[in-house]
Design a protein around this motif. Structure first.
Motif, PDB file in Angstrom:
ATOM      1  N   THR A  12     -17.815 -27.450   1.772  1.00 14.56           N
ATOM      2  CA  THR A  12     -16.777 -28.450   1.912  1.00 14.56           C
ATOM      3  C   THR A  12     -15.390 -27.871   2.116  1.00 14.56           C
ATOM      4  OG1 THR A  12     -16.417 -28.627  -0.461  1.00 14.56           O
ATOM      5  CG2 THR A  12     -18.010 -30.145   0.515  1.00 14.56           C
ATOM      6  N   LYS A  13     -15.199 -26.587   1.904  1.00 17.45           N
ATOM      7  CA  LYS A  13     -13.877 -25.996   2.036  1.00 17.45           C
ATOM      8  C   LYS A  13     -13.981 -24.595   2.616  1.00 17.45           C
ATOM      9  CE  LYS A  13     -10.113 -26.528  -0.886  1.00 17.45           C
ATOM     10  NZ  LYS A  13      -9.449 -26.345  -2.186  1.00 17.45           N
ATOM     11  N   LEU A  14     -13.137 -24.334   3.604  1.00 19.42           N
ATOM     12  CA  LEU A  14     -13.071 -23.028   4.228  1.00 19.42           C
ATOM     13  C   LEU A  14     -11.624 -22.569   4.165  1.00 19.42           C
ATOM     14  CD1 LEU A  14     -14.299 -20.780   6.045  1.00 19.42           C
ATOM     15  CD2 LEU A  14     -13.647 -22.207   7.993  1.00 19.42           C
ATOM     16  N   VAL A  15     -11.397 -21.342   3.722  1.00 20.94           N
ATOM     17  CA  VAL A  15     -10.047 -20.799   3.610  1.00 20.94           C
ATOM     18  C   VAL A  15      -9.972 -19.517   4.432  1.00 20.94           C
ATOM     19  CG1 VAL A  15      -8.277 -19.910   2.055  1.00 20.94           C
ATOM     20  CG2 VAL A  15      -9.797 -21.736   1.272  1.00 20.94           C
ATOM     21  N   LEU A  16      -9.008 -19.473   5.353  1.00 23.42           N
ATOM     22  CA  LEU A  16      -8.746 -18.285   6.158  1.00 23.42           C
ATOM     23  C   LEU A  16      -7.324 -17.832   5.855  1.00 23.42           C
ATOM     24  CD1 LEU A  16     -10.151 -19.584   9.555  1.00 23.42           C
ATOM     25  CD2 LEU A  16     -11.297 -18.103   7.930  1.00 23.42           C
ATOM     26  N   GLU A  17      -7.122 -16.548   5.732  1.00 23.07           N
ATOM     27  CA  GLU A  17      -5.787 -16.023   5.430  1.00 23.07           C
ATOM     28  C   GLU A  17      -5.439 -14.935   6.438  1.00 23.07           C
ATOM     29  OE1 GLU A  17      -4.029 -13.584   1.794  1.00 23.07           O
ATOM     30  OE2 GLU A  17      -4.608 -15.630   1.252  1.00 23.07           O
ATOM     31  N   TYR A  18      -4.213 -15.022   6.963  1.00 24.66           N
ATOM     32  CA  TYR A  18      -3.723 -14.075   7.953  1.00 24.66           C
ATOM     33  C   TYR A  18      -2.371 -13.534   7.513  1.00 24.66           C
ATOM     34  CZ  TYR A  18      -7.164 -16.428  10.904  1.00 24.66           C
ATOM     35  OH  TYR A  18      -8.320 -16.957  11.407  1.00 24.66           O
ATOM     36  N   GLU A  19      -2.065 -12.324   7.940  1.00 28.50           N
ATOM     37  CA  GLU A  19      -0.748 -11.719   7.731  1.00 28.50           C
ATOM     38  C   GLU A  19      -0.143 -11.510   9.114  1.00 28.50           C
ATOM     39  OE1 GLU A  19       0.734 -10.888   4.730  1.00 28.50           O
ATOM     40  OE2 GLU A  19      -0.978 -11.657   3.604  1.00 28.50           O
ATOM     41  N   PHE A  20       1.076 -12.052   9.326  1.00 30.35           N
ATOM     42  CA  PHE A  20       1.773 -11.914  10.603  1.00 30.35           C
ATOM     43  C   PHE A  20       3.055 -11.129  10.412  1.00 30.35           C
ATOM     44  CE2 PHE A  20      -0.379 -16.130  11.396  1.00 30.35           C
ATOM     45  CZ  PHE A  20      -1.295 -15.645  12.315  1.00 30.35           C
ATOM     46  N   ASP A  21       3.461 -10.406  11.453  1.00 31.44           N
ATOM     47  CA  ASP A  21       4.745  -9.708  11.435  1.00 31.44           C
ATOM     48  C   ASP A  21       5.906 -10.681  11.647  1.00 31.44           C
ATOM     49  OD1 ASP A  21       3.513  -7.270  11.063  1.00 31.44           O
ATOM     50  OD2 ASP A  21       3.362  -6.855  13.210  1.00 31.44           O
ATOM     51  N   ALA A  22       5.635 -11.843  12.198  1.00 32.20           N
ATOM     52  CA  ALA A  22       6.678 -12.840  12.493  1.00 32.20           C
ATOM     53  C   ALA A  22       7.232 -13.434  11.203  1.00 32.20           C
ATOM     54  CB  ALA A  22       6.091 -13.944  13.359  1.00 32.20           C
ATOM     55  N   PRO A  23       8.510 -13.837  11.219  1.00 32.19           N
ATOM     56  CA  PRO A  23       9.095 -14.460  10.033  1.00 32.19           C
ATOM     57  C   PRO A  23       8.489 -15.850   9.791  1.00 32.19           C
ATOM     58  CG  PRO A  23      10.662 -14.487  11.858  1.00 32.19           C
ATOM     59  CD  PRO A  23       9.472 -13.684  12.307  1.00 32.19           C
ATOM     60  N   PRO A  24       8.498 -16.322   8.540  1.00 35.61           N
ATOM     61  CA  PRO A  24       7.918 -17.629   8.213  1.00 35.61           C
ATOM     62  C   PRO A  24       8.457 -18.789   9.059  1.00 35.61           C
ATOM     63  CG  PRO A  24       8.378 -16.426   6.215  1.00 35.61           C
ATOM     64  CD  PRO A  24       8.958 -15.623   7.343  1.00 35.61           C
ATOM     65  N   ALA A  25       9.747 -18.783   9.378  1.00 34.93           N
ATOM     66  CA  ALA A  25      10.320 -19.883  10.165  1.00 34.93           C
ATOM     67  C   ALA A  25       9.661 -19.983  11.545  1.00 34.93           C
ATOM     68  CB  ALA A  25      11.828 -19.696  10.305  1.00 34.93           C
ATOM     69  N   LYS A  26       9.337 -18.848  12.143  1.00 38.06           N
ATOM     70  CA  LYS A  26       8.697 -18.855  13.463  1.00 38.06           C
ATOM     71  C   LYS A  26       7.271 -19.386  13.374  1.00 38.06           C
ATOM     72  CE  LYS A  26       8.041 -15.961  17.513  1.00 38.06           C
ATOM     73  NZ  LYS A  26       8.311 -14.642  18.098  1.00 38.06           N
ATOM     74  N   VAL A  27       6.529 -18.978  12.359  1.00 35.42           N
ATOM     75  CA  VAL A  27       5.164 -19.470  12.162  1.00 35.42           C
ATOM     76  C   VAL A  27       5.203 -20.965  11.857  1.00 35.42           C
ATOM     77  CG1 VAL A  27       3.071 -19.260  10.759  1.00 35.42           C
ATOM     78  CG2 VAL A  27       4.357 -17.201  11.406  1.00 35.42           C
ATOM     79  N   TRP A  28       6.158 -21.402  11.059  1.00 35.42           N
ATOM     80  CA  TRP A  28       6.304 -22.823  10.726  1.00 35.42           C
ATOM     81  C   TRP A  28       6.503 -23.649  12.002  1.00 35.42           C
ATOM     82  CZ3 TRP A  28       5.087 -26.068   7.160  1.00 35.42           C
ATOM     83  CH2 TRP A  28       5.668 -27.339   7.144  1.00 35.42           C
ATOM     84  N   ARG A  29       7.360 -23.178  12.889  1.00 34.85           N
ATOM     85  CA  ARG A  29       7.586 -23.904  14.150  1.00 34.85           C
ATOM     86  C   ARG A  29       6.290 -24.011  14.948  1.00 34.85           C
ATOM     87  NH1 ARG A  29      12.268 -20.731  14.082  1.00 34.85           N
ATOM     88  NH2 ARG A  29      11.385 -19.316  15.630  1.00 34.85           N
ATOM     89  N   ALA A  30       5.485 -22.953  14.949  1.00 33.49           N
ATOM     90  CA  ALA A  30       4.232 -22.953  15.718  1.00 33.49           C
ATOM     91  C   ALA A  30       3.224 -23.976  15.224  1.00 33.49           C
ATOM     92  CB  ALA A  30       3.612 -21.556  15.700  1.00 33.49           C
ATOM     93  N   VAL A  31       3.291 -24.333  13.947  1.00 33.25           N
ATOM     94  CA  VAL A  31       2.320 -25.307  13.412  1.00 33.25           C
ATOM     95  C   VAL A  31       2.886 -26.717  13.314  1.00 33.25           C
ATOM     96  CG1 VAL A  31       0.972 -23.596  12.151  1.00 33.25           C
ATOM     97  CG2 VAL A  31       2.798 -24.803  10.967  1.00 33.25           C
ATOM     98  N   THR A  32       4.190 -26.891  13.534  1.00 29.74           N
ATOM     99  CA  THR A  32       4.778 -28.219  13.355  1.00 29.74           C
ATOM    100  C   THR A  32       5.425 -28.811  14.600  1.00 29.74           C
ATOM    101  OG1 THR A  32       6.839 -27.259  12.528  1.00 29.74           O
ATOM    102  CG2 THR A  32       5.174 -27.899  10.888  1.00 29.74           C
ATOM    103  N   ILE A  33       5.839 -28.002  15.552  1.00 27.54           N
ATOM    104  CA  ILE A  33       6.416 -28.544  16.790  1.00 27.54           C
ATOM    105  C   ILE A  33       5.255 -28.860  17.731  1.00 27.54           C
ATOM    106  CG2 ILE A  33       7.855 -28.030  18.803  1.00 27.54           C
ATOM    107  CD1 ILE A  33       9.601 -26.312  16.948  1.00 27.54           C
ATOM    108  N   PRO A  34       5.078 -30.145  18.078  1.00 24.90           N
ATOM    109  CA  PRO A  34       3.888 -30.549  18.854  1.00 24.90           C
ATOM    110  C   PRO A  34       3.646 -29.728  20.119  1.00 24.90           C
ATOM    111  CG  PRO A  34       5.037 -32.487  18.065  1.00 24.90           C
ATOM    112  CD  PRO A  34       5.908 -31.304  17.730  1.00 24.90           C
ATOM    113  N   GLU A  35       4.683 -29.405  20.869  1.00 25.54           N
ATOM    114  CA  GLU A  35       4.498 -28.645  22.110  1.00 25.54           C
ATOM    115  C   GLU A  35       3.954 -27.247  21.839  1.00 25.54           C
ATOM    116  OE1 GLU A  35       7.477 -30.115  21.247  1.00 25.54           O
ATOM    117  OE2 GLU A  35       7.222 -31.890  22.490  1.00 25.54           O
ATOM    118  N   LEU A  36       4.344 -26.638  20.734  1.00 23.18           N
ATOM    119  CA  LEU A  36       3.834 -25.314  20.373  1.00 23.18           C
ATOM    120  C   LEU A  36       2.451 -25.418  19.737  1.00 23.18           C
ATOM    121  CD1 LEU A  36       7.100 -23.772  18.883  1.00 23.18           C
ATOM    122  CD2 LEU A  36       6.165 -23.475  21.196  1.00 23.18           C
ATOM    123  N   ARG A  37       2.271 -26.380  18.834  1.00 20.54           N
ATOM    124  CA  ARG A  37       0.977 -26.576  18.170  1.00 20.54           C
ATOM    125  C   ARG A  37      -0.110 -26.913  19.163  1.00 20.54           C
ATOM    126  NH1 ARG A  37      -1.394 -30.733  17.780  1.00 20.54           N
ATOM    127  NH2 ARG A  37       0.418 -32.073  17.730  1.00 20.54           N
TER     128      ARG A  37
END
Length: 116
Positions: A12-37
């Protein structure tokens, strides 16, 4: 990347974890701005294009729906947090949505009992 399953029912639950060199604000934009997501999580995979819940800069939850019958649904939660190296720890948590189907009228189940 690490894969982990956290649940009493592992399916019922799957958890994936990644480490990125990008700052959190950039990753946040990628998951919340519809054109990027849309580049990696298209609207056609979502039950609704808008997030169900959001904690700005930290967590956003979407509802997914299978494109083929039986059209199962699940929640996907994206968690964004800074890591020790100045990059981002990004967690994807997908959890099935339990659907309780109505009981058939001819199920021969005794729902009410007569008073004695």
């Amino acid at each position: 990347m690490s894969d982990a399953v956290e649940s009493d029912r592992p399916d019922t639950k799957l958890v994936l974890e990644y480490e990125f060199d990008a700052p959190p604000a950039k990753v946040w934009r990628a998951v919340t701005i519809p054109e990027l997501r849309e580049r990696w999580l298209p609207d056609c995979d979502l039950a609704g294009a808008e997030p169900e819940t959001s904690i700005p800069g930290e967590e956003v939850r979407y509802r997914l729906r299978d494109s083929e019958p039986p059209f199962r649904e699940s929640h996907v939660i994206f968690k964004v947090e800074p890591n020790e190296d100045g990059g981002t720890r990004f967690r994807i948590i997908q959890q099935a949505i339990s659907v309780k189907l109505p009981q058939a009228a001819n199920s021969n189940c005794c729902l009410m009992r007569a008073a004695a």
